[in-house]
Write a protein that holds these residues in place. Sequence first.
Motif, short mmCIF file in Angstrom:
data_model
loop_
_atom_site.label_atom_id
_atom_site.label_comp_id
_atom_site.label_asym_id
_atom_site.label_seq_id
_atom_site.Cartn_x
_atom_site.Cartn_y
_atom_site.Cartn_z
N VAL A 1 0.94 -1.11 -0.08
CA VAL A 1 0.07 -0.03 0.02
C VAL A 1 0.86 1.23 0.07
O VAL A 1 1.87 1.16 0.55
CB VAL A 1 -0.95 -0.04 1.04
N ARG B 1 0.42 5.06 1.07
CA ARG B 1 -0.29 6.14 1.79
C ARG B 1 0.77 7.18 1.83
O ARG B 1 1.98 7.18 2.68
CB ARG B 1 -0.93 5.86 3.15
N THR C 1 -4.98 6.82 -8.04
CA THR C 1 -5.78 5.95 -7.10
C THR C 1 -6.50 4.95 -7.29
O THR C 1 -7.19 4.77 -8.13
CB THR C 1 -6.47 7.16 -6.21
N GLN D 1 -6.63 0.27 -7.09
CA GLN D 1 -5.63 -1.05 -7.03
C GLN D 1 -5.22 -1.58 -8.31
O GLN D 1 -5.83 -1.38 -9.25
CB GLN D 1 -6.66 -2.06 -6.34
N ASP E 1 -2.20 -1.22 -3.63
CA ASP E 1 -3.07 -0.25 -3.15
C ASP E 1 -2.73 0.98 -3.17
O ASP E 1 -1.95 1.36 -2.35
CB ASP E 1 -4.01 -0.74 -1.86
N GLN F 1 -3.52 4.81 -2.30
CA GLN F 1 -4.19 5.75 -1.60
C GLN F 1 -3.68 7.15 -1.33
O GLN F 1 -2.99 7.67 -0.61
CB GLN F 1 -4.44 5.22 -0.31
N HIS F 2 -4.10 7.99 -2.61
CA HIS F 2 -3.39 9.40 -2.71
C HIS F 2 -4.26 10.33 -1.94
O HIS F 2 -5.41 10.10 -1.47
CB HIS F 2 -3.58 9.78 -4.12
N THR F 3 -3.59 11.35 -1.79
CA THR F 3 -4.36 12.56 -1.23
C THR F 3 -4.16 13.74 -2.10
O THR F 3 -3.13 13.94 -2.91
CB THR F 3 -3.36 13.35 0.13
#
Length: 415
Positions: A38, A40, A219, A221, A256, A258-260
Amino acid sequence: MSWFNCTKASAKRMLIVGLLSNSVTPLATAAVQEITAVFRPDSSNPQKNIFENTTPQSGICPGHIPQRCEALNIFSIRTLDITFESNRSIPAGHESEREGAMFKVPSAWRDLTVVHSETGAVETVQMRIAGIGGRWDTSRPPGVTAFGPQAANWGGAPAPCVPSGYIAAATSYLLWFWIVPEGAGACSRTAQLDIPWLKYTTFEYAYELKTPNPLGMSTGQYTGSIVFGIGPGEDFDFGDTMIPNDNNLIFNFTLDVQHTLKVEIPPGGNRVELVPQGGWQAWLTQGRKPTRLFSDQTFNVSSSTRFKMNLDCQYSTDGNRCSVRDSVFGHVVPLDVSVTLPNGLVDASAQPVTRRPLRRDGIGTELFLPSFYVDRKPGTLHFEIAQDEVGEMLKPGIGRSYSGSVTVIWDSEAG
């Protein structure tokens, strides 16, 4: 003189059965290992832009040499799903390494493709096997001395393998693990006594990964698989005597991302007043027309993903620029809007973004990229009415008030 809005986009086992015909086809089996990672963004370490391997570990790394595994960037798996058993006795002093305890693993880098579940975008992951070990059992006699009077010689790895410092033994079994350098060949031990039978009752390996740069990924999978053959002459080749119960080892990957992407406007910042340099005093007291009307509005942006920007307008005169309008006389004036982004956010040519014009069609601002995770860094929106237009707005003896809504869009669905 105008106001604007801001919007933002936001191991298990498997049986593979052959085709049925008028003859019985043997079953080919495969062991399956799920690999998960992942990304993050970490505000405490914005320069760390890598995937975190979230696959549960077992065996040597978590149980015995965690610091060394971390330094080598390797991860270990111990499984009972794959076992090996000798198909013949092993003679003492055998001439060929393939007759005894031989271990050749896919230690060179292999590429595999992972695909985004929604967009179909592809990225490349690299993997290699970086260690091998397990437990072997044999009859007693000869017991644990089968490969020499000192069972601990399994603790000192044969070249090209490297010792891990781990060994544990009893009278008729031994646990061991060796580090395998990149591109290494076979590592083997020669039997010192005749061995009636030999079994590898646990299978343990370490692997190393190279994952793509998550800042260039969307963003969601990404999934993909890679298959390694097991058996004589295959990727995991343990010689001609030790025969596996499985033919393949399949690694299923799930990455995975998980962008901001977050934009913060300070309180009251969505109402912008355009004024001359130094204010209105020179015009009110001396009748001197200002050269331009402008305002700069700061914002804070957090981004680990690519994005694009464009405008939506309440009023527009030329199709691509927004405008402000006098509600009484209906006079419309073009409004120039541009953006300056903080250090770490660049355009598609890796150039800084300074006063980049924003348009309704988004041309020129189709792609902005983070060179590292940008966490709550200040940027600026620039609003301006050019000098030629100001003259039309300011007529002696005529009071006018101009307003209009401008929506600035940050969109993470960029190409």
